[in-house]
Write a protein that holds these residues in place. Structure first.
Motif, PDB file in Angstrom:
ATOM      1  N   LYS A 199       0.822  -1.217   0.000  1.00 41.72           N
ATOM      2  CA  LYS A 199       0.000   0.000   0.000  1.00 41.72           C
ATOM      3  C   LYS A 199       0.856   1.267   0.000  1.00 41.72           C
ATOM      4  O   LYS A 199       0.469   2.264  -0.588  1.00 41.72           O
ATOM      5  CB  LYS A 199      -0.950  -0.023   1.211  1.00 41.72           C
ATOM      6  CG  LYS A 199      -1.991  -1.149   1.113  1.00 41.72           C
ATOM      7  CD  LYS A 199      -3.074  -1.035   2.170  1.00 41.72           C
ATOM      8  CE  LYS A 199      -2.609  -1.380   3.563  1.00 41.72           C
ATOM      9  NZ  LYS A 199      -2.198  -2.796   3.720  1.00 41.72           N
ATOM     10  N   THR A 200       2.024   1.204   0.641  1.00 39.55           N
ATOM     11  CA  THR A 200       2.859   2.408   0.720  1.00 39.55           C
ATOM     12  C   THR A 200       3.203   2.940  -0.675  1.00 39.55           C
ATOM     13  O   THR A 200       2.971   4.113  -0.981  1.00 39.55           O
ATOM     14  CB  THR A 200       4.166   2.115   1.483  1.00 39.55           C
ATOM     15  OG1 THR A 200       3.858   1.340   2.631  1.00 39.55           O
ATOM     16  CG2 THR A 200       4.867   3.391   1.876  1.00 39.55           C
TER      17      THR A 200
ATOM     18  N   ASP B  23      -2.799   6.729   6.339  1.00 43.14           N
ATOM     19  CA  ASP B  23      -2.345   5.347   6.220  1.00 43.14           C
ATOM     20  C   ASP B  23      -2.687   4.597   7.503  1.00 43.14           C
ATOM     21  O   ASP B  23      -2.638   5.167   8.586  1.00 43.14           O
ATOM     22  CB  ASP B  23      -0.834   5.304   5.959  1.00 43.14           C
ATOM     23  CG  ASP B  23      -0.378   3.919   5.495  1.00 43.14           C
ATOM     24  OD1 ASP B  23      -1.227   3.158   4.975  1.00 43.14           O
ATOM     25  OD2 ASP B  23       0.815   3.596   5.648  1.00 43.14           O
ATOM     26  N   GLU B  24      -3.011   3.331   7.342  1.00 45.95           N
ATOM     27  CA  GLU B  24      -3.446   2.517   8.487  1.00 45.95           C
ATOM     28  C   GLU B  24      -4.552   3.230   9.248  1.00 45.95           C
ATOM     29  O   GLU B  24      -4.493   3.404  10.476  1.00 45.95           O
ATOM     30  CB  GLU B  24      -2.260   2.177   9.392  1.00 45.95           C
ATOM     31  CG  GLU B  24      -1.187   1.414   8.622  1.00 45.95           C
ATOM     32  CD  GLU B  24      -0.391   0.443   9.494  1.00 45.95           C
ATOM     33  OE1 GLU B  24      -0.654   0.366  10.699  1.00 45.95           O
ATOM     34  OE2 GLU B  24       0.476  -0.242   8.935  1.00 45.95           O
TER      35      GLU B  24
HETATM   36 MG    MG Z   1       1.250  -0.033   5.191  1.00 42.00          MG
END
Ligand code: MG
Ligand code: ADP
Length: 400
Positions: free
Chosen positions: A51-52, A154-155
């Motif tokens: 995902k990053t 994120d997260e």
């Molecule tokens: Mg991640």
């Protein structure tokens, strides 16, 4: 799909090359074009799915196209470890681009607070921050957010679990309304949907569901020392008259060594890896399909495209690098309604990785000790992690 399909600028392609990413993951494939098209997105995919880079790549590309105009992207994360990790990934992917980034997180001294202040006023391109520390800066009034084009959460599920929802609201209050917002989460509980609804504008939702192994596959794992793997493989192949076996190795080198070892034992084996030219690979495939060869040894990369029905046994000679790869590999056996067997060889060092895979596929797989004629085999203790590299480097071991 290839990274070159996204029309990334040359310096970004060089970064991808340097970091060793060969092709986009599923979430990257779907998210990158959307972000480049200025769509808001909700990206839901399991840990370890990349995902990053799914958000960093299009953001870095956008900064390259716009030129440096000040703080362009703000990434909000739950923990300092994650902030540092993402900052390092910007450094890697953006190495040749001149794009600058800074991680901002609590628990540092006054000197770093000053450096953070400088970066926030003079405009690093990308800032990755934990909520509390960022708010401390925002409250002091010098952060220039006028040119901000991307907000990335994120997260997000973890941030809400940690009680950051008010902080996020407060931060968003400082940001320009006209911006792209990207939200990433491993799970999609209702409170995440609510948050997304409040912050995102007509978002595109990307869900990468992890497939489960097919029902008909009998799975088992052998606990072995690395040096016992060849002996065990020979033992298994000689124990039954199998005519259609695929063995996956993680590296080209182990493909070569294993093929040689099995040939010596009189086993009808062929190998395909990217070391071989296309024609040779096709010949091996045909021989395998015709049962002239009973065993095929392959690296995962090469195996991706093959479609063979009725494989009796799939062996993971090395533990696959993630759950998706595991499911994909063992899916080579027991296609449709048929049944098949999938064995995984787990060395001591690989126990923890295999345990992670079991967690992700939600299954515990039976562990078997190597037969006694191969000597004593390791005990099963997946919690023991020998001096390992940190999580974010683990997936890159070996040349594939
Ligand atoms: Mg991640
Ligand atoms: P997530 O955020 O989904 O948990 P990460 O972005 O941390 O996943 O990526 C997990 C691992 O996969 C990292 O080690 C990362 O370097 C690696 N990775 C990401 N994208 C790719 C790719 N396209 N090819 C190879 N490795 C990748």
């Amino acid at each position: 799909m290839k990274f070159s399909d996204f029309n990334f600028s040359e310096p970004l392609m060089q970064g991808l090359d340097a970091i060793g990413f060969e092709k986009p993951t599923a979430i990257q494939e779907q998210a990158i074009p959307q972000v480049l098209n200025k769509k808001d997105i909700i990206g839901c995919a399991q840990t370890g799915t990349g995902k990053t880079a799914a958000f960093l790549l299009p953001v870095i590309e956008d900064i390259l196209r716009h030129g440096h105009v000040g703080l362009a992207a703000l990434v909000i994360v739950p923990t300092r470890e994650l902030a540092i990790q993402i900052d390092q990934q910007v450094e890697g992917l953006g190495y040749f681009t001149g794009v600058t980034s800074l991680a901002i997180y609590g628990g540092k001294d006054g000197v770093s607070f000053g450096q953070e202040k400088q970066a926030l006023t003079e405009g690093a391109d990308i800032v990755i921050a934990t909520p509390g520390r960022l708010i401390a800066h925002l409250n002091l009034g010098y952060v220039n957010l006028g040119k901000l084009r991307f907000l990335i959460l994120d997260e997000a599920d973890r941030m809400l679990d940690m009680g950051f929802s008010e902080d996020i609201e407060m931060i968003v209050g400082y940001l320009p309304e006209k911006r792209n917002t990207l939200l990433f989460s491993a799970t999609m509980p209702p409170k995440i949907r609510k948050l997304a609804k409040a912050l995102l504008n007509d978002p595109e939702e990307i869900n990468i569901a992890l497939s489960k192994p097919a029902e008909g596959v009998v799975q088992a794992a052998f606990l072995v020392y690395e040096a016992q793997k060849l002996g065990l493989m020979v033992h298994l192949l000689k124990a039954r008259p199998l005519t259609s076996v695929i063995i996956f190795c993680s590296t080209r080198k182990s493909v070569t060594v294993l093929e040689r070892g099995l040939k010596k034992e009189g086993i009808k084996v062929g190998a395909i890896s990217s070391d071989l030219d296309q024609q040779h690979r096709e010949e091996v495939m045909i021989q395998f399909k015709n049962a002239e060869l009973h065993v095929l040894v392959a690296t995962n990369i090469v195996a991706r495209g093959i479609d063979i029905v009725g494989v009796e046994l799939v062996v993971n000679y090395d533990v696959p690098r993630d759950a998706e790869e595991y499911v994909h590999r063992i899916g080579r056996t027991a296609r449709a309604d048929a049944t098949g067997i999938a064995f995984t060889f787990i060395s001591e060092e690989e126990q923890r990785d295999f345990h992670d895979i079991e967690q992700l596929i939600g299954m515990e797989i039976k562990k078997i000790k190597a037969p006694s004629h191969l000597g004593p085999s390791p005990d099963y203790n997946p919690q023991k992690r020998s001096a390992r590299k940190p999580q974010h480097f683990r997936k890159q071991r070996g040349k594939r």
